[in-house]
Design an enzyme around this catalytic site. Structure first.
Site, PDB file in Angstrom:
ATOM      1  N   GLY A 292       0.773  -1.249   0.000  1.00 55.32           N
ATOM      2  CA  GLY A 292       0.000   0.000   0.000  1.00 55.32           C
ATOM      3  C   GLY A 292       0.798   1.290   0.000  1.00 55.32           C
TER       4      GLY A 292
ATOM      5  N   GLU B  20       3.866   4.141   6.210  1.00 59.67           N
ATOM      6  CA  GLU B  20       2.620   3.381   6.070  1.00 59.67           C
ATOM      7  C   GLU B  20       1.639   4.152   5.197  1.00 59.67           C
ATOM      8  OE1 GLU B  20       1.102   0.633   6.841  1.00 59.67           O
ATOM      9  OE2 GLU B  20       1.638  -0.114   8.836  1.00 59.67           O
ATOM     10  N   ASP B  21       0.814   3.444   4.445  1.00 58.74           N
ATOM     11  CA  ASP B  21      -0.276   4.105   3.713  1.00 58.74           C
ATOM     12  C   ASP B  21      -1.374   4.525   4.678  1.00 58.74           C
ATOM     13  OD1 ASP B  21      -0.907   1.449   4.296  1.00 58.74           O
ATOM     14  OD2 ASP B  21      -1.816   1.012   2.360  1.00 58.74           O
TER      15      ASP B  21
ATOM     16  N   ASP C 225      -4.947   1.633  10.512  1.00 58.98           N
ATOM     17  CA  ASP C 225      -6.366   1.328  10.729  1.00 58.98           C
ATOM     18  C   ASP C 225      -6.495   0.784  12.165  1.00 58.98           C
ATOM     19  OD1 ASP C 225      -9.007   0.507  10.421  1.00 58.98           O
ATOM     20  OD2 ASP C 225      -8.553  -1.159   9.107  1.00 58.98           O
TER      21      ASP C 225
ATOM     22  N   LYS D 253      -7.055   6.105  10.865  1.00 58.07           N
ATOM     23  CA  LYS D 253      -8.464   6.022  11.277  1.00 58.07           C
ATOM     24  C   LYS D 253      -8.445   5.953  12.807  1.00 58.07           C
ATOM     25  CE  LYS D 253      -9.850   3.068   7.331  1.00 58.07           C
ATOM     26  NZ  LYS D 253     -10.283   1.695   6.972  1.00 58.07           N
TER      27      LYS D 253
ATOM     28  N   VAL E 185     -11.426   3.032   2.330  1.00 52.52           N
ATOM     29  CA  VAL E 185     -10.943   3.967   1.312  1.00 52.52           C
ATOM     30  C   VAL E 185     -10.097   3.254   0.247  1.00 52.52           C
ATOM     31  CG1 VAL E 185     -11.062   6.059   2.719  1.00 52.52           C
ATOM     32  CG2 VAL E 185      -9.004   4.641   2.812  1.00 52.52           C
TER      33      VAL E 185
ATOM     34  N   ASP F   8      -5.811  -0.489  -2.010  1.00 58.61           N
ATOM     35  CA  ASP F   8      -6.561  -1.331  -2.947  1.00 58.61           C
ATOM     36  C   ASP F   8      -7.869  -1.850  -2.359  1.00 58.61           C
ATOM     37  OD1 ASP F   8      -5.220  -3.148  -1.079  1.00 58.61           O
ATOM     38  OD2 ASP F   8      -5.971  -4.738  -2.376  1.00 58.61           O
TER      39      ASP F   8
ATOM     40  N   ARG G  51      -5.251   0.671  -6.849  1.00 56.53           N
ATOM     41  CA  ARG G  51      -4.040   1.304  -6.288  1.00 56.53           C
ATOM     42  C   ARG G  51      -3.557   2.442  -7.183  1.00 56.53           C
ATOM     43  NH1 ARG G  51      -2.126  -2.087  -2.156  1.00 56.53           N
ATOM     44  NH2 ARG G  51      -2.347  -4.313  -2.509  1.00 56.53           N
TER      45      ARG G  51
END
Ligand code: IMP
Length: 197
Positions: free
Chosen positions: A60, A115-116, A119, A147, A169, A175, A181
């Site tokens: 990601g 990190e993307d 979560d 998040k 998202v 993805d 992506r």
């Protein structure tokens, strides 16, 4: 998907369809780029003379990492871990597996984990533990998205691009079952469209 107008302008629609679900725009290309430029400036300031190693978490984070690095002007290096936790679903599997190790010797080095999205915090917590065992001089995390209400695992994130609600998202490296992506902006699942279909 229709072709972008030129090689320098990205495809930036307001809504997209991915795996038969509709997603609407959450963060535009311009908003993302402006925020990444601020993150790059903060890293420049904090890591002057430290030559940090940016460690991207695949898959990601690859787009965010490549843009972030180009907003960093101090000397820096790059390496990658590969993890998997989501599988093809829209919720975390709760399991994390390491698929690729880094090559760099990080003993005594300043590490920035890229990190993307944070979560539940499981992946970031997992990577933090692995990296800390290798005795780096310091470790911090930069994430494009967080998040906050989904957090279940303890993790200190020094640099956060955007805090977002607990919604699924897509785009800009993130993805849905491996698709999406390549979108240049970040989209959120359109719950209304999903209910009406
Ligand atoms: P965590 O371990 O629960 O914090 O989740 C981290 C990983 O799950 C991220 O690096 C993403 O690959 C994936 N992920 C979490 N939320 C989303 C989402 O909303 N869309 C797509 N992937 C996500």
């Amino acid at each position: 998907m229709s072709k972008p107008k030129s090689s320098t302008s990205f495809y930036t629609p307001e809504t997209v369809s991915c795996n038969n679900e509709t997603f609407k725009l959450l963060l535009s290309h311009e908003e993302i780029n402006n925020r990444i430029s601020e993150l790059g400036a903060a890293i420049d300031e904090d890591y002057r003379d430290k030559k940090p190693i940016l460690i991207g978490i695949l898959n990601g984070a690859f787009i965010f990492l490549s843009d972030l690095m180009r907003h960093i002007t101090i000397p820096c290096e790059v390496d990658f871990y590969k993890l998997s936790s989501y599988g093809d679903a829209k919720v975390s599997s709760g399991n994390v597996k390491q698929r690729k190790d880094i090559d760099a010797d990080i003993t005594g080095r300043h590490i920035i984990i890229v990190e993307d999205i944070v979560d539940t915090g499981l992946s970031a917590n997992y990577i933090m533990n692995i990296v800390e065992q290798k005795n780096p001089a310091s470790v911090e995390i930069v994430t494009l998205l967080k998040k906050p209400e989904a957090l279940k695992y303890h993790v200190d994130v020094k640099y956060v691009g955007f805090e977002i609600p607990t919604l699924f998202v897509l785009g800009y490296g993130l993805d849905y079952a491996q698709e999406g992506r390549n979108l240049a902006q970040i989209y959120v699942l359109d719950e209304k469209a999903a209910k009406n279909s």
